[in-house]
Design an enzyme around this catalytic site. Sequence first.
Site, short mmCIF file in Angstrom:
data_model
loop_
_atom_site.label_atom_id
_atom_site.label_comp_id
_atom_site.label_asym_id
_atom_site.label_seq_id
_atom_site.Cartn_x
_atom_site.Cartn_y
_atom_site.Cartn_z
N LYS A 13 0.81 -1.23 0.00
CA LYS A 13 0.00 0.00 0.00
C LYS A 13 0.84 1.27 0.00
O LYS A 13 0.63 2.16 -0.81
CB LYS A 13 -0.90 0.06 1.25
CG LYS A 13 -2.14 -0.77 1.20
CD LYS A 13 -3.13 -0.33 2.27
CE LYS A 13 -2.56 -0.20 3.65
NZ LYS A 13 -2.19 -1.47 4.29
N ARG A 88 -10.10 1.84 8.62
CA ARG A 88 -9.75 0.49 9.04
C ARG A 88 -10.89 -0.20 9.77
O ARG A 88 -10.77 -1.38 10.10
CB ARG A 88 -8.56 0.55 9.98
CG ARG A 88 -7.21 0.29 9.34
CD ARG A 88 -6.16 0.55 10.40
NE ARG A 88 -4.96 -0.20 10.22
CZ ARG A 88 -3.89 0.23 9.55
NH1 ARG A 88 -3.91 1.38 8.93
NH2 ARG A 88 -2.80 -0.50 9.50
N ARG A 127 10.79 -6.51 6.33
CA ARG A 127 10.84 -5.07 6.59
C ARG A 127 11.32 -4.80 8.02
O ARG A 127 12.00 -3.81 8.27
CB ARG A 127 9.44 -4.51 6.38
CG ARG A 127 9.37 -3.05 6.13
CD ARG A 127 8.01 -2.64 5.61
NE ARG A 127 6.93 -3.03 6.52
CZ ARG A 127 5.64 -2.88 6.24
NH1 ARG A 127 5.27 -2.38 5.09
NH2 ARG A 127 4.73 -3.25 7.09
N ARG A 133 10.62 -1.14 13.00
CA ARG A 133 9.54 -0.39 13.63
C ARG A 133 9.17 -1.00 14.98
O ARG A 133 9.35 -2.20 15.20
CB ARG A 133 8.30 -0.43 12.73
CG ARG A 133 8.19 0.75 11.79
CD ARG A 133 7.20 0.52 10.68
NE ARG A 133 5.92 -0.02 11.12
CZ ARG A 133 4.89 -0.19 10.30
NH1 ARG A 133 4.98 0.16 9.05
NH2 ARG A 133 3.77 -0.70 10.76
N ARG A 144 -1.68 -7.28 14.25
CA ARG A 144 -2.03 -6.36 13.16
C ARG A 144 -2.77 -7.10 12.06
O ARG A 144 -3.78 -6.62 11.53
CB ARG A 144 -0.76 -5.69 12.61
CG ARG A 144 -0.24 -4.56 13.49
CD ARG A 144 1.26 -4.37 13.36
NE ARG A 144 1.67 -3.95 12.03
CZ ARG A 144 2.91 -4.11 11.56
NH1 ARG A 144 3.84 -4.66 12.31
NH2 ARG A 144 3.19 -3.70 10.34
P1 ADP Z 1 0.57 -1.71 8.91
O1 ADP Z 1 -0.62 -1.62 8.01
O2 ADP Z 1 1.78 -2.31 8.25
O3 ADP Z 1 0.29 -2.39 10.19
P2 ADP Z 1 0.51 1.25 9.21
O4 ADP Z 1 1.72 2.10 9.10
O5 ADP Z 1 -0.56 1.44 8.20
O6 ADP Z 1 1.08 -0.23 9.25
O7 ADP Z 1 -0.16 1.43 10.66
C1 ADP Z 1 0.61 1.26 11.82
C2 ADP Z 1 -0.28 1.35 13.07
O8 ADP Z 1 -0.88 2.63 13.16
C3 ADP Z 1 -1.46 0.39 13.13
O9 ADP Z 1 -1.09 -0.90 13.59
C4 ADP Z 1 -2.37 1.11 14.12
O10 ADP Z 1 -1.92 0.97 15.44
C5 ADP Z 1 -2.18 2.57 13.72
N1 ADP Z 1 -3.17 3.01 12.70
C6 ADP Z 1 -2.91 3.43 11.44
N2 ADP Z 1 -4.03 3.77 10.80
C7 ADP Z 1 -5.04 3.54 11.67
C8 ADP Z 1 -6.46 3.69 11.60
N3 ADP Z 1 -7.07 4.12 10.49
N4 ADP Z 1 -7.18 3.34 12.69
C9 ADP Z 1 -6.60 2.91 13.81
N5 ADP Z 1 -5.28 2.76 13.95
C10 ADP Z 1 -4.49 3.07 12.90
#
Ligand code: ADP
Length: 194
Positions: A13, A88, A127, A133, A144
Amino acid sequence: MKILLLGPQGSGKGTQAKRIAEEYGLAHVSTGDMLRAEAASESDLGRRVGEIMSRGDLVPDDLMVDIIRNRLDRDDARDGFILDGFPRTDAQAEALEAMLAETGRDLDVVFELQVGDETSVERMRGRAQTEGRADDTEEAMRRRLELYHRETAPLSQRYLARGILVGIHGERTVDEVFAEIQRTLDELESRSVA
Ligand code: ADP
């Protein structure tokens, strides 16, 4: 153009969103990046958010909706954006629809980048070694992905029903995936000009 990207961890993404934003001059709205920046600032909010993220849990909907509302109100996102990481949950998807409707806007297309769990986990682990991270522990990665399947994947039904969902096979090279996205976007553009 208003674009949404759906897809599990490691589906590409972020990579695709960056390329689309560059190629089409759209604002790239990545909630993960925004939250990581907040966490790094070590504000009270940042500390709270950082803790939630490191467990692999979801940040509360009301906070996410506020963040997105502010972001989409900015000038650079008025006419076009690509959303990466939001919505999400059902509540976030509802809130997004309502806030876009308020300003007479709507999504044009939703791409779902499809990859299997094995690929997803493999790419997260890869990654983790290069990026490191805080949420790249085995436990947080499992959490996740679990939340993706439970809360986020079902959102595709809503966009399928509205006829704006485009599924993309994500287990291919970055260039191949991007070329397919481009075909859809170029077709949409030529349709709206005609
Ligand atoms: P990934 O999809 O690889 O887990 P992201 O960088 O998209 O990584 O998101 C990292 C973290 O940020 C998520 O695990 C969550 O804790 C938080 N997060 C990101 N976007 C949202 C969202 N729309 N709603 C709730 N938490 C979010």
